[in-house]
Every structure is written in C-alpha cells, then in structure tokens.
Scaffold this motif. Structure first.
Motif, PDB file in Angstrom:
ATOM      1  N   SER A  30       1.110  -1.522   0.344  1.00 25.63           N
ATOM      2  CA  SER A  30      -0.510   0.365  -0.112  1.00 25.63           C
ATOM      3  C   SER A  30       0.687   1.194   0.007  1.00 25.63           C
ATOM      4  O   SER A  30       2.165   1.123   0.513  1.00 25.63           O
ATOM      5  CB  SER A  30      -1.155   0.012   1.397  1.00 25.63           C
ATOM      6  N   PHE A  31       0.160   2.497  -0.480  1.00 25.08           N
ATOM      7  CA  PHE A  31       1.237   3.491  -0.609  1.00 25.08           C
ATOM      8  C   PHE A  31       1.967   4.044   0.717  1.00 25.08           C
ATOM      9  O   PHE A  31       2.539   4.757   1.240  1.00 25.08           O
ATOM     10  CB  PHE A  31      -0.148   4.593  -0.517  1.00 25.08           C
ATOM     11  N   PRO A  32       0.773   3.640   2.097  1.00 27.49           N
ATOM     12  CA  PRO A  32       0.969   4.407   3.546  1.00 27.49           C
ATOM     13  C   PRO A  32       2.906   3.380   3.570  1.00 27.49           C
ATOM     14  O   PRO A  32       3.572   3.684   3.748  1.00 27.49           O
ATOM     15  CB  PRO A  32       0.209   4.140   4.295  1.00 27.49           C
ATOM     16  N   VAL A  33       2.521   2.608   3.577  1.00 30.34           N
ATOM     17  CA  VAL A  33       3.663   1.316   3.949  1.00 30.34           C
ATOM     18  C   VAL A  33       5.352   2.045   3.005  1.00 30.34           C
ATOM     19  O   VAL A  33       6.217   1.751   3.399  1.00 30.34           O
ATOM     20  CB  VAL A  33       2.996  -0.229   2.906  1.00 30.34           C
ATOM     21  N   GLN A  34       4.666   1.928   1.627  1.00 24.10           N
ATOM     22  CA  GLN A  34       5.468   2.557   1.040  1.00 24.10           C
ATOM     23  C   GLN A  34       6.719   4.120   1.242  1.00 24.10           C
ATOM     24  O   GLN A  34       7.400   3.947   1.157  1.00 24.10           O
ATOM     25  CB  GLN A  34       5.423   2.325  -0.998  1.00 24.10           C
ATOM     26  N   THR A  35       5.327   5.014   1.814  1.00 24.62           N
ATOM     27  CA  THR A  35       5.894   6.152   1.700  1.00 24.62           C
ATOM     28  C   THR A  35       6.387   6.277   3.312  1.00 24.62           C
ATOM     29  O   THR A  35       7.606   6.451   2.912  1.00 24.62           O
ATOM     30  CB  THR A  35       4.478   7.635   2.055  1.00 24.62           C
TER      31      THR A  35
ATOM     32  N   TYR B  61       4.086  -5.386  10.825  1.00 25.36           N
ATOM     33  CA  TYR B  61       3.038  -5.891  10.649  1.00 25.36           C
ATOM     34  C   TYR B  61       1.608  -5.372  10.734  1.00 25.36           C
ATOM     35  O   TYR B  61       1.339  -3.966  11.608  1.00 25.36           O
ATOM     36  CB  TYR B  61       3.210  -5.301  12.464  1.00 25.36           C
ATOM     37  N   PRO B  62       1.250  -6.118   9.957  1.00 23.06           N
ATOM     38  CA  PRO B  62      -0.045  -4.659   9.188  1.00 23.06           C
ATOM     39  C   PRO B  62      -1.578  -5.146   9.260  1.00 23.06           C
ATOM     40  O   PRO B  62      -1.663  -5.838  10.355  1.00 23.06           O
ATOM     41  CB  PRO B  62      -0.124  -4.719   7.198  1.00 23.06           C
TER      42      PRO B  62
ATOM     43  N   ILE C  78       0.453   9.943   4.101  1.00 17.18           N
ATOM     44  CA  ILE C  78       0.078   8.559   5.136  1.00 17.18           C
ATOM     45  C   ILE C  78      -1.446   8.544   5.105  1.00 17.18           C
ATOM     46  O   ILE C  78      -3.093   8.416   4.886  1.00 17.18           O
ATOM     47  CB  ILE C  78       0.822   8.180   5.683  1.00 17.18           C
ATOM     48  N   LEU C  79      -1.759   9.484   5.578  1.00 20.27           N
ATOM     49  CA  LEU C  79      -2.950  10.119   6.439  1.00 20.27           C
ATOM     50  C   LEU C  79      -3.894   9.953   5.533  1.00 20.27           C
ATOM     51  O   LEU C  79      -5.021   9.643   5.664  1.00 20.27           O
ATOM     52  CB  LEU C  79      -3.428  11.235   7.264  1.00 20.27           C
ATOM     53  N   LEU C  80      -3.325  10.630   4.335  1.00 18.61           N
ATOM     54  CA  LEU C  80      -4.394  11.521   2.931  1.00 18.61           C
ATOM     55  C   LEU C  80      -4.634   9.977   2.351  1.00 18.61           C
ATOM     56  O   LEU C  80      -6.261   9.490   2.114  1.00 18.61           O
ATOM     57  CB  LEU C  80      -4.540  11.676   2.110  1.00 18.61           C
ATOM     58  N   SER C  81      -3.719   8.690   2.376  1.00 19.05           N
ATOM     59  CA  SER C  81      -4.452   7.604   1.401  1.00 19.05           C
ATOM     60  C   SER C  81      -5.046   6.417   2.317  1.00 19.05           C
ATOM     61  O   SER C  81      -5.797   6.129   2.212  1.00 19.05           O
ATOM     62  CB  SER C  81      -2.946   7.099   1.867  1.00 19.05           C
ATOM     63  N   CYS C  82      -4.562   6.898   3.978  1.00 20.77           N
ATOM     64  CA  CYS C  82      -5.683   5.820   4.712  1.00 20.77           C
ATOM     65  C   CYS C  82      -6.819   6.073   4.574  1.00 20.77           C
ATOM     66  O   CYS C  82      -8.217   5.491   4.997  1.00 20.77           O
ATOM     67  CB  CYS C  82      -5.577   5.872   5.932  1.00 20.77           C
ATOM     68  N   VAL C  83      -7.050   7.299   4.674  1.00 17.04           N
ATOM     69  CA  VAL C  83      -8.815   8.083   4.266  1.00 17.04           C
ATOM     70  C   VAL C  83      -9.625   7.532   3.289  1.00 17.04           C
ATOM     71  O   VAL C  83     -10.667   7.194   2.832  1.00 17.04           O
ATOM     72  CB  VAL C  83      -9.050   9.358   4.408  1.00 17.04           C
ATOM     73  N   TRP C  84      -8.808   8.293   1.947  1.00 17.44           N
ATOM     74  CA  TRP C  84      -9.292   7.987   0.699  1.00 17.44           C
ATOM     75  C   TRP C  84      -9.626   6.489   0.339  1.00 17.44           C
ATOM     76  O   TRP C  84      -9.582   6.621  -0.646  1.00 17.44           O
ATOM     77  CB  TRP C  84      -7.864   9.194  -0.382  1.00 17.44           C
ATOM     78  N   PHE C  85      -8.035   5.640   0.190  1.00 21.91           N
ATOM     79  CA  PHE C  85      -8.260   4.225  -0.085  1.00 21.91           C
ATOM     80  C   PHE C  85      -8.512   3.148   0.790  1.00 21.91           C
ATOM     81  O   PHE C  85      -8.621   2.641   0.506  1.00 21.91           O
ATOM     82  CB  PHE C  85      -6.746   4.703  -0.803  1.00 21.91           C
ATOM     83  N   GLY C  86      -9.260   3.987   2.353  1.00 26.34           N
ATOM     84  CA  GLY C  86      -9.049   3.031   3.247  1.00 26.34           C
ATOM     85  C   GLY C  86      -8.620   1.751   3.091  1.00 26.34           C
ATOM     86  O   GLY C  86      -8.564   0.595   3.768  1.00 26.34           O
TER      87      GLY C  86
ATOM     88  N   PRO D 274      -6.797   0.338   6.799  1.00 25.38           N
ATOM     89  CA  PRO D 274      -6.624   0.829   8.077  1.00 25.38           C
ATOM     90  C   PRO D 274      -5.293   0.586   9.029  1.00 25.38           C
ATOM     91  O   PRO D 274      -4.418  -0.098   8.009  1.00 25.38           O
ATOM     92  CB  PRO D 274      -7.586  -0.432   8.239  1.00 25.38           C
ATOM     93  N   LEU D 275      -4.725   1.155   9.623  1.00 25.47           N
ATOM     94  CA  LEU D 275      -3.267   0.458  10.647  1.00 25.47           C
ATOM     95  C   LEU D 275      -3.715  -0.237  11.809  1.00 25.47           C
ATOM     96  O   LEU D 275      -4.953   0.541  12.179  1.00 25.47           O
ATOM     97  CB  LEU D 275      -3.094   2.242  10.848  1.00 25.47           C
ATOM     98  N   SER D 276      -2.672  -1.085  11.513  1.00 20.74           N
ATOM     99  CA  SER D 276      -2.191  -1.853  13.310  1.00 20.74           C
ATOM    100  C   SER D 276      -1.959  -0.619  14.385  1.00 20.74           C
ATOM    101  O   SER D 276      -1.352  -0.219  14.135  1.00 20.74           O
ATOM    102  CB  SER D 276      -1.929  -3.061  12.967  1.00 20.74           C
ATOM    103  N   TRP D 277      -1.884  -1.044  15.602  1.00 18.65           N
ATOM    104  CA  TRP D 277      -1.268  -0.034  16.534  1.00 18.65           C
ATOM    105  C   TRP D 277      -0.103  -0.682  16.549  1.00 18.65           C
ATOM    106  O   TRP D 277       0.813   0.436  17.018  1.00 18.65           O
ATOM    107  CB  TRP D 277      -2.333  -0.645  17.782  1.00 18.65           C
ATOM    108  N   GLU D 278       0.453  -1.347  16.031  1.00 21.69           N
ATOM    109  CA  GLU D 278       2.237  -1.553  15.792  1.00 21.69           C
ATOM    110  C   GLU D 278       2.538  -0.655  14.392  1.00 21.69           C
ATOM    111  O   GLU D 278       4.062  -0.208  14.844  1.00 21.69           O
ATOM    112  CB  GLU D 278       2.352  -2.951  15.282  1.00 21.69           C
TER     113      GLU D 278
END
Length: 339
Positions: A106-111, A154-155, A282-290, A292-296
């Motif tokens: 995902s983009f958050p992982v890549q970024t 830890y996705p 990262i925050l925008l990608s999580c919201v826009w493309f859905g 989710p983030l784990s606590w890790e």
C-alpha cells in the motif's frame, strides 16, 4: 504591526510550504490511483510503470529546456554525456521500482519505508564519497529503520480498501522497496560525485539527465512491447490519460518549489516540510483509499516521524542540502518520483 521584511518572509514561506505540500500530496495520491485503482467498466489495471517514467521525464525535460532558453543560457552539455547517462539509468531503476512496488504494498507502507533511505545514502556516501557520519546519524538511521520495520511487518489484519489486490506486503513488494532504496541512495550520491567540479546550472543538469531518461525509457518500452499497449490503454481510458498528465505536471512543478525552498530557507526548513508532507500523504491515503492501520503501525509511524522531527529541530547550524544528505537522500534531485 508586522515589519515589511518579516511579512514578506512569512508569505514566501507560506508559498514554499503550500507549493511542496500541494504538488507532492497530489503526486502521491495519483501514484496510488494510477497503479492500484481499476479503470473502466471492465476494471482494468494500468500495468506500464515505464510509461509513467517516460511521461514524467519528457515533461520535466521540456520545462527545463524552456527554462534554459528563457534564461538565454547555453544548451550544450557541461559534463561528459556518459555522466548524464549513468545517473539516468540508476534514476529510471529507482522510479520503476517505486511504481512497481505499489502493485504489492500500500502507499502508506511505501511512503514510510522511503524514510529508511538514510541507510543506503550513508552506505553509498561512505563507499563513493568517503563521507564520515556521526554516532547520532547512525542512531537516527536505526530508529527510523525500526519504525519502518514495525510498519511493514505488522499490517492490519483486515484491509477494507476496495482496491486491495490481496498482494499486500508480499516478499516481492518488499524486495522492490529495497531496490528503490538502494538505487535511490546510489543515484543521489553518484550524481553528487559525477557532477562535482563542474560549473553546472541546475536546469542544464536536469535537462540532459531527463533527456537521457526519455531516450532510455522509450527504448525500454519498445523492447518490452509496452509502448503501444500503454497508448491503447490511455486512449480507451481518458481518465487515466488525465491522471498521468496531471501526475507529470505536479512532479515537474514540485521541482520548482523544492529548489525555491532550499535556496530561500535552507535544508532545515525543507527537511521539516518534507517530513510533514510524508505524514499528510500517509493519513490522506488511509482515509481516501481505506487503509486501516494496526497499533504496531501507529507505534512505527510515531518512532519514524518523531525521530525525523527531532533530527530537524536539534540541528542548530544551517546546513546546505547535498545529494548525499542522509535525511532525505536525493529528494531535491532529478524529477522527483520520490514522494
């Protein structure tokens, strides 16, 4: 009442921040959209990463040529042509790994993983430039790598994104990100070494490097047989053509804002803005493309961005941003597919 000088500096800073944030955040969103979101009724995925590289480079090449002509500066190469070719090859490999990785992570992982570029930059800087780094630089690199590892390994157990392809965080995706980090660190360091000693205007360097990249990526498309397939895809999906055109435009525009920020406010301000931009992306990608983030992953993100912000604010003396700077690697070099 504010002093004229301070007020002017405030508006210049606002211009720089908004320019970088807007162009690179849009760039990041478009990357993920083009590589992960299906187009058309048949839900076709765009699979031609090298075509994106070609479009980005030809746009930047044209703009830099226009800048050279407008400033009435010579178009002749300042350094031997093979220098530009060498940088172009490593930069194309960097960008291709980046786009291909989005098929698997995902983009958050890549970024966030890109923040770990400090380690390859430091390794290449030591090997190629014989640079020396301090203990705090290595500590920062270890902390950032630890945070990145938590984020990648830890996705969240479920990904509600409708664009999840079921290939998240695969070995191949991680391998591509390692390739990106290695090639990116090599590109910026090798670029610094090759062009050191030449009295080179930045637009001259960008023009010839991207011109070589255009030729190489076009040749690669022909050899792979992807050129006509990519053209056919964008001709059938005009929204994809628009996305690619906008991607190339904001990538090129970001270079102006990056150069302006470094020249006007220095490396400290630039590093802080880039760290903030990564967090916002990262925050925008999580919201826009859905995504989710784990606590890790939250802990990993806090470690990474906390370390980067601490590094920025603890730097008390102005420092010129070089291509081998361990904070953002070659972030200011070439057409930046380093979002």
């Amino acid at each position: 009442m504010a002093e004229p000088g301070k007020e002017k500096r405030f508006w210049n800073c606002a211009f720089a921040i908004s320019g970088i944030m807007i162009t690179l955040v849009i760039y990041g969103v478009l990357q993920e959209k083009i590589m992960r979101v299906p187009y058309g009724k048949n839900k076709e995925l765009f699979r031609y990463s090298l075509f994106l590289v070609f479009c980005n480079r030809i746009t930047t090449c044209a703009v830099s040529a226009g800048a050279l002509l407008a400033s009435k500066k010579a178009l002749d190469p300042v350094a031997p042509v093979y220098n530009y070719v060498a940088v172009s090859i490593s930069n194309i490999l960097t960008t291709t790994c980046q786009y291909e990785a989005l098929k698997y992570v995902s983009f958050p992982v890549q970024t966030l993983a890109k923040c770990a570029k400090m380690i390859p930059v430091m390794v290449w800087g030591t090997l190629i430039m014989q640079k020396r780094y301090y203990g705090k630089d290595y500590l920062l690199a270890v902390l950032v790598t630890l945070g990145c590892s938590l984020f990648i390994l830890y996705p969240a157990s479920t990904d509600i994104s409708p664009y999840n392809s079921g290939r998240e965080s695969t070995v191949w995706g991680i391998f591509l990100m390692i390739g990106y980090l290695g090639f990116d660190g090599f590109t910026s360091t090798f670029q610094d070494k090759l062009f050191r000693g030449y009295d080179m205007e930045i637009h001259n360097q960008i023009f010839y490097t991207t011109l070589c990249s255009c030729i190489l990526s076009f040749t690669g498309l022909i050899i792979q047989g992807h050129l006509l397939l990519a053209i056919d895809f964008v001709s059938r999906h005009r929204d994809c053509l628009f996305d690619i055109a906008l991607l190339s435009t904001v990538a090129t525009a970001s270079q102006f804002f990056i150069s302006y920020t470094i020249r006007t406010f220095g490396a400290l301000t630039f590093a802080t803005i880039m760290t903030t931009r990564q967090l916002v992306s990262i925050l925008l990608s999580c919201v826009w493309f859905g995504h989710p983030l784990s606590w890790e992953q939250y802990i990993g993100a806090v470690i990474v961005f906390g370390s980067l912000y601490t590094k920025s604010f603890l730097r008390t003396t102005p420092q010129k941003l070089t291509s081998a700077s361990p904070i953002h690697g070659g972030e200011a070099t070439l057409s930046n597919d380093r979002s």
